[in-house]
Design an enzyme around this catalytic site. Structure first.
Site, PDB file in Angstrom:
ATOM      1  N   GLY A 141      28.197  55.076  49.008  1.00 47.47           N
ATOM      2  CA  GLY A 141      27.794  56.432  48.641  1.00 47.47           C
ATOM      3  C   GLY A 141      28.918  57.392  48.932  1.00 47.47           C
ATOM      4  CG  ASN A 171      29.471  68.292  50.714  1.00 51.44           C
ATOM      5  OD1 ASN A 171      29.541  68.437  49.497  1.00 51.44           O
ATOM      6  ND2 ASN A 171      28.515  68.815  51.448  1.00 51.44           N
ATOM      7  CG  ASP A 222      26.090  67.120  58.677  1.00 47.79           C
ATOM      8  OD1 ASP A 222      25.265  67.838  58.082  1.00 47.79           O
ATOM      9  OD2 ASP A 222      26.949  66.443  58.073  1.00 47.79           O
TER      10      ASP A 222
HETATM   11  P1  ATP Z   1      27.782  64.765  53.699  1.00 47.55           P
HETATM   12  O1  ATP Z   1      29.135  64.404  53.273  1.00 47.55           O
HETATM   13  O2  ATP Z   1      27.369  66.122  53.310  1.00 47.55           O
HETATM   14  O3  ATP Z   1      27.556  64.473  55.158  1.00 47.55           O
HETATM   15  P2  ATP Z   1      26.298  62.348  53.102  1.00 47.55           P
HETATM   16  O4  ATP Z   1      25.847  62.103  54.506  1.00 47.55           O
HETATM   17  O5  ATP Z   1      25.320  62.011  52.032  1.00 47.55           O
HETATM   18  O6  ATP Z   1      26.736  63.848  52.890  1.00 47.55           O
HETATM   19  P3  ATP Z   1      28.401  60.431  53.573  1.00 47.55           P
HETATM   20  O7  ATP Z   1      28.319  60.676  55.025  1.00 47.55           O
HETATM   21  O8  ATP Z   1      29.740  60.366  52.956  1.00 47.55           O
HETATM   22  O9  ATP Z   1      27.610  61.553  52.772  1.00 47.55           O
HETATM   23  O10 ATP Z   1      27.609  59.097  53.266  1.00 47.55           O
HETATM   24  C1  ATP Z   1      27.403  58.663  51.966  1.00 47.55           C
HETATM   25  C2  ATP Z   1      26.322  57.602  51.948  1.00 47.55           C
HETATM   26  O11 ATP Z   1      26.824  56.404  52.481  1.00 47.55           O
HETATM   27  C3  ATP Z   1      25.101  57.942  52.803  1.00 47.55           C
HETATM   28  O12 ATP Z   1      24.168  58.692  52.107  1.00 47.55           O
HETATM   29  C4  ATP Z   1      24.560  56.579  53.171  1.00 47.55           C
HETATM   30  O13 ATP Z   1      23.624  56.169  52.208  1.00 47.55           O
HETATM   31  C5  ATP Z   1      25.789  55.682  53.120  1.00 47.55           C
HETATM   32  N1  ATP Z   1      26.229  55.315  54.497  1.00 47.55           N
HETATM   33  C6  ATP Z   1      26.948  56.074  55.337  1.00 47.55           C
HETATM   34  N2  ATP Z   1      27.195  55.412  56.494  1.00 47.55           N
HETATM   35  C7  ATP Z   1      26.606  54.207  56.367  1.00 47.55           C
HETATM   36  C8  ATP Z   1      26.479  53.053  57.246  1.00 47.55           C
HETATM   37  N3  ATP Z   1      27.004  53.036  58.462  1.00 47.55           N
HETATM   38  N4  ATP Z   1      25.774  51.992  56.799  1.00 47.55           N
HETATM   39  C9  ATP Z   1      25.227  52.008  55.555  1.00 47.55           C
HETATM   40  N5  ATP Z   1      25.295  53.046  54.705  1.00 47.55           N
HETATM   41  C10 ATP Z   1      25.977  54.139  55.096  1.00 47.55           C
END
Ligand code: ATP
Ligand code: MG
Length: 367
Positions: free
Chosen positions: A87, A90, A197
């Site tokens: 995924g 931001n 966050d």
């Molecule tokens: P923001 O950037 O605003 O914090 P966000 O949390 O949706 O938004 P990311 O932190 O980049 O964005 O994460 C993107 C996606 O990746 C998440 O929504 C989650 O589904 C997946 N993800 C993140 N970390 C993990 C992990 N440790 N294990 C499995 N999936 C993960």
């Protein structure tokens, strides 16, 4: 005097004279460690000193062991084999990846950052506190490294992903999730870390029934560097944050309330936003500026009585009090009936729900 277990699948560690942890990976290195120790001991004896005991740190658990290993070996890009994208948000993109030496699946978040080497160093040192985070409710940190203008942050992979991708979460499951979220935050607050966050996409689950928080703001420099490129406000932020006032633990508590409300209550209400209370729609149908203004100006959202349990409605209403001080303090959070009644230590409920939801998703995707 030596203590500790030097056998096992994972390397043991010992501390050298300046307190650095040294990893022992083979018999050769074990011999080197012992001869190093014998030499220092003899030297100290010659100088009339009582030699310090040699401390060996045994394996505690696979996860914390790996985090120590990676921390000692300085995790780097060469050891990582990227797989699919999980995924992106931001600031960056998250990939599933294999750590080749340790044969372990990781989640690697890659964030492009155009900053000086000094700032890179500052970020790396600010991230060090993550090695000390040791809680079943916080994602395990394995290390971070810069390659060119990108930082990669390696953490434990959670096979259930984040809560934002699930359909409405029923209350008996959400209750267990809420317990873990509160415990995770209480742990961070005890280390004087504000999460900053809290939102459904930063709450991760796995098929073992674990629930863990990720993406908390330990590095001010990292947060600032990302904020230069992206807008740093979102719909889960407490009114005092959106207005640019000072904020603390209570701002995290607000975000817990609105996140739980979203994944449980709002996800259930389908239909056009106009047919609902304007306060209820601000997370589901975000319209950036009006939305943020709405959080600051309007009364906090209240769930319709009768559709949801009294304890749940009370919990989210308390968390989303406009005045930060009126929101529950950490110990009150744990004691709240919604949390207390689900604090049974069972991972089974979440485990079954995650496994079932994943199966359902695979069915619909035809994989
Ligand atoms: P923001 O950037 O605003 O914090 P966000 O949390 O949706 O938004 P990311 O932190 O980049 O964005 O994460 C993107 C996606 O990746 C998440 O929504 C989650 O589904 C997946 N993800 C993140 N970390 C993990 C992990 N440790 N294990 C499995 N999936 C993960
Ligand atoms: Mg995130």
């Amino acid at each position: 005097k030596m203590s500790g277990n030097v056998s096992g699948n994972f390397p043991p560690f010992y501390e050298d004279e300046v307190g650095d942890r040294i990893t022992v990976r083979s018999d050769e290195e074990l011999k080197a460690m012992l001869s190093y120790y014998c030499n220092t001991m003899t030297e100290q004896r010659i100088n009339g000193l009582l030699p310090d005991p040699l401390q060996i740190f045994p394996r505690v658990s696979a996860a914390s062991d790996l985090s120590l290993c990676l921390c000692c070996f300085q995790i780097n890009g060469q050891d990582i084999e990227y797989q699919e994208q999980l995924g992106h948000g931001n600031g960056g993109t998250v990939y599933k990846a294999n750590h080749l030496s340790y044969k372990r699946v990781l989640a690697v978040k890659v964030i492009p950052l155009d900053i000086t080497v000094e700032l890179q160093k500052q970020i790396m040192s600010e991230l060090e506190i993550l090695y000390k985070c040791d809680s079943p409710y916080i994602i395990t940190f394995f290390g971070a490294f810069f390659v060119e203008n990108r930082i990669s942050i390696c953490t434990e992979f959670m096979d259930g992903g984040s809560l934002d991708v699930y359909k409405r979460i029923p209350e008996y499951v959400l209750g267990r999730i809420a317990v873990a979220v509160v415990k995770g935050l209480t742990y961070l607050w005890s280390l004087k870390i504000l999460h900053r966050d809290v939102k459904p996409s930063n709450m991760l689950v796995n098929t073992r029934g674990q629930v863990k928080l990720c993406d908390f703001g330990v590095s001010t420099q990292l947060v600032n560097s990302i904020a230069k490129t992206y807008v740093g406000t979102n719909a889960y932020m407490a009114p005092e944050r959106i207005s640019g006032e000072q904020y603390g633990i209570h701002a995290d508590v607000w975000s817990v309330g609105i996140s739980l409300m979203e994944v449980h209550a709002l996800a259930e209400m389908m239909g056009p936003p106009s047919s609902r209370d304007v306060n209820l729609v601000f997370v589901c149908f975000p319209q950036p500026l009006q939305l943020l203004q709405c959080i600051v100006d309007e009364d906090p959202p209240v769930l319709p009585v009768g559709q949801f349990s009294e304890t749940f409605v009370h919990f989210v209403t308390q968390c989303m009090k406009r005045q930060p001080k009126e929101r529950p303090a950490p110990n009150n959070l744990m004691e709240h009936p919604f949390i207390a009644q689900h604090n049974d230590g069972s991972a089974e409920v979440v485990s079954q729900w995650v496994s079932h939801s994943l199966e359902e998703r695979r069915f619909w995707l035809g994989v």
